[in-house]
Design an enzyme around this catalytic site. Structure first.
Site, PDB file in Angstrom:
ATOM      1  N   ASP A   9     -44.662 -32.882 -75.946  1.00 52.95           N
ATOM      2  CA  ASP A   9     -45.328 -34.139 -76.291  1.00 52.95           C
ATOM      3  C   ASP A   9     -46.639 -34.158 -75.517  1.00 52.95           C
ATOM      4  O   ASP A   9     -46.663 -34.492 -74.338  1.00 52.95           O
ATOM      5  CB  ASP A   9     -44.448 -35.327 -75.908  1.00 52.95           C
ATOM      6  CG  ASP A   9     -45.105 -36.655 -76.223  1.00 52.95           C
ATOM      7  OD1 ASP A   9     -45.833 -36.737 -77.230  1.00 52.95           O
ATOM      8  OD2 ASP A   9     -44.897 -37.607 -75.451  1.00 52.95           O
ATOM      9  N   GLU A  69     -45.633 -32.271 -81.027  1.00 55.41           N
ATOM     10  CA  GLU A  69     -45.943 -33.477 -81.786  1.00 55.41           C
ATOM     11  C   GLU A  69     -47.407 -33.458 -82.197  1.00 55.41           C
ATOM     12  O   GLU A  69     -48.288 -33.159 -81.399  1.00 55.41           O
ATOM     13  CB  GLU A  69     -45.648 -34.722 -80.947  1.00 55.41           C
ATOM     14  CG  GLU A  69     -45.828 -36.001 -81.721  1.00 55.41           C
ATOM     15  CD  GLU A  69     -45.369 -37.229 -80.950  1.00 55.41           C
ATOM     16  OE1 GLU A  69     -45.534 -38.328 -81.503  1.00 55.41           O
ATOM     17  OE2 GLU A  69     -44.859 -37.103 -79.826  1.00 55.41           O
ATOM     18  N   ASP A 141     -42.138 -39.546 -71.922  1.00 55.85           N
ATOM     19  CA  ASP A 141     -42.790 -38.355 -72.488  1.00 55.85           C
ATOM     20  C   ASP A 141     -41.833 -37.168 -72.552  1.00 55.85           C
ATOM     21  O   ASP A 141     -41.887 -36.366 -73.482  1.00 55.85           O
ATOM     22  CB  ASP A 141     -44.046 -37.997 -71.690  1.00 55.85           C
ATOM     23  CG  ASP A 141     -45.119 -39.064 -71.810  1.00 55.85           C
ATOM     24  OD1 ASP A 141     -45.325 -39.568 -72.926  1.00 55.85           O
ATOM     25  OD2 ASP A 141     -45.747 -39.395 -70.782  1.00 55.85           O
TER      26      ASP A 141
END
Length: 156
Positions: A9, A69, A141
């Site tokens: 992420d 992501e 996160d």
């Protein structure tokens, strides 16, 4: 066949990572955490920290594939900073010659909860359930990175 999946992420202040190991239908959590950079530090130094620490994560875990992501933000200033960090991440992954799979936030939410607009808590609960965790993974996160890794496993 055993496969290690690293989920990422991307972020400048906090880059989440999560490593899972899969073998047919078996799933094992290997590691998760964040790469943090100090807010008041020069941008170049912050990107260098991400570069060096991500190399260390890759060398430690030797993933077979990396799921990341896709960039999606509302505030333009934050988007630019995250894009810079994401560029460093993609460079490091290219240096390690790793295959990369990208997912949008909606794809990740849909894969984990069945609903593409699920909230953060619903996604974290799904991550905890799939990985048989006693509590929700933290920080956020790192939980997001585990969600990305699980999405790659579900989409296999």
């Amino acid at each position: 066949m055993t496969k290690k999946i690293l989920g990422l992420d991307p972020g400048l202040a906090s880059l989440g990572f999560g490593v899972i190991c899969t073998e047919s239908d078996n799933l094992e959590l290997l590691d998760f955490g964040i790469i943090q950079t100090p807010a008041k530090t020069d941008i170049g130094k912050r990107l260098q920290i991400i570069y060096e620490d991500l190399h260390q994560v890759l060398n430690t875990h030797q993933p077979d594939v990396v799921a990341i992501e896709k960039l999606f933000f509302y505030r333009m200033g934050n988007t630019i900073l995250v894009a810079q960090a994401r560029g460093v991440v993609l460079l490091v992954l290219a240096q390690h010659q790793l295959p990369i799979i990208e997912y949008t936030p909606a794809q990740i939410k849909l894969a984990l909860t069945g609903y593409g607009a699920a909230d953060k808590v619903a996604v974290q609960e799904a991550v905890a359930r799939e990985l048989c965790l006693d509590c929700l993974p933290r920080p956020d996160d790192a939980a997001d990175a585990l969600a990305v890794a699980l999405t790659a496993w579900f989409q296999r």
